[in-house]
Design a protein around this motif. Sequence first.
Motif, PDB file in Angstrom:
ATOM      1  N   ASP A 153       0.838  -1.350   0.041  1.00  0.00           N
ATOM      2  CA  ASP A 153       0.069   0.015  -0.033  1.00  0.00           C
ATOM      3  C   ASP A 153       1.014   1.207   0.032  1.00  0.00           C
ATOM      4  O   ASP A 153       2.065   1.185   0.011  1.00  0.00           O
ATOM      5  N   ASP A 154       0.477   2.468  -0.185  1.00  0.00           N
ATOM      6  CA  ASP A 154       1.023   3.695  -0.128  1.00  0.00           C
ATOM      7  C   ASP A 154       1.972   3.899   1.062  1.00  0.00           C
ATOM      8  O   ASP A 154       3.194   4.363   0.857  1.00  0.00           O
ATOM      9  N   ARG A 155       1.420   3.451   2.093  1.00  0.00           N
ATOM     10  CA  ARG A 155       2.539   3.781   3.330  1.00  0.00           C
ATOM     11  C   ARG A 155       3.539   2.710   3.327  1.00  0.00           C
ATOM     12  O   ARG A 155       4.796   3.041   3.467  1.00  0.00           O
ATOM     13  N   ARG A 156       3.411   1.511   3.001  1.00  0.00           N
ATOM     14  CA  ARG A 156       4.406   0.460   2.910  1.00  0.00           C
ATOM     15  C   ARG A 156       5.434   0.940   1.624  1.00  0.00           C
ATOM     16  O   ARG A 156       6.609   0.765   1.833  1.00  0.00           O
ATOM     17  N   LEU A 157       4.904   1.566   0.342  1.00  0.00           N
ATOM     18  CA  LEU A 157       5.775   1.729  -0.641  1.00  0.00           C
ATOM     19  C   LEU A 157       6.562   2.669  -0.284  1.00  0.00           C
ATOM     20  O   LEU A 157       7.825   2.992  -0.662  1.00  0.00           O
TER      21      LEU A 157
END
Length: 353
Positions: free
Chosen positions: A108-112
């Motif tokens: 997801d955006d945070r992990r990316l």
Amino acid sequence: MTVPSLTEPRQLDTDTPPVLAVRGLWKVFGPKADGVVGTTLSRKELKEQTGCVAAVRDVSFDVRRGEVFVVMGLSGSGKSTLVRCLTRLIEPTAGEIVLDGEDIRKADDRRLRELRRHRMAMVFQHFGLLPHRCVLDNVAFGLEIRGVPKQERYARAREVVDLVGLNGFENSYPDQLSGGMQQRVGLARALAADPEVLLFDEPFSALDPLIRREMQNEVIRLHHEVGKTMVFITHDLSEALKLGDRILIMRDGELVQVGTPDQVVGAPADDYVRDFVSDVPRSHVLTLRWIMRQPLMDESLDGPVLGPDVVIRDAVHTVLSADRPVRVIEGDDLLGVVTSAEILEVIAGGQER
């Protein structure tokens, strides 16, 4: 500043899983891109019939830990799109991008953001330096974004400034630096984050030839010192051969060949690659493995010894000055012999293996 030998083979970790594994990667630009995945239409046919462009078509490869993996191709081959897909700066249409067992496409955006800040770093052709910040501030910027305490991030920044040879320029601003020095700042900024994988998107193509060679040597030196896994994008064959442990050649979005520099030059996969490497001095790339032969029954086997991965150019003096065949030995095994006849055949351009 000593540059490690360019002809000394690097020992790569082939026993553990690859640090980066790409499987069936597609990037299609245009309407209903998902429906284009798997097409066998040519680039021209695809554009005419669907309005889509398949910039990357079903590309798969592994990058080994500690390897310099070069992706090479002409303009429009898809190489820059490919490297941007690896960090999802461009979203792939299909396929897997697995970094140490984690599929980046599922992040997801945070992990990316975490992956980009901590595990992968990119060095671009255009340096992207902050003009109002000095060298040290630019190098520390990525760590600042990560929330690293000021004292710690500047200590790390000074370490990598020293590593890339910018001592004395810590307080200079980008417009006071040459192009090569600005690229060193970009390289230091990427190294400061201590990423697992460094990605280079044609970083030296805007530099003049002398500075470009200097920066290529710098990458080689840094690789030997810090051992980072590197994916390097270039359109320049000589740069690919100089830097790469292995080279992936692309054409029209497709993978044409993957191999070590000597494999690409000595056994091109097709006429496209053969034309690419036709002007490369083979003695500068091929190793003794390519020209050694089995000893004859009456030949003396007490001549000088060389390893099979010695580049032919580096073996010339030993072979031509020997009065007996040079033995090619790996471990305790005699693989073959090389004489002046084999060396001169390559130098004369007659070696076609």
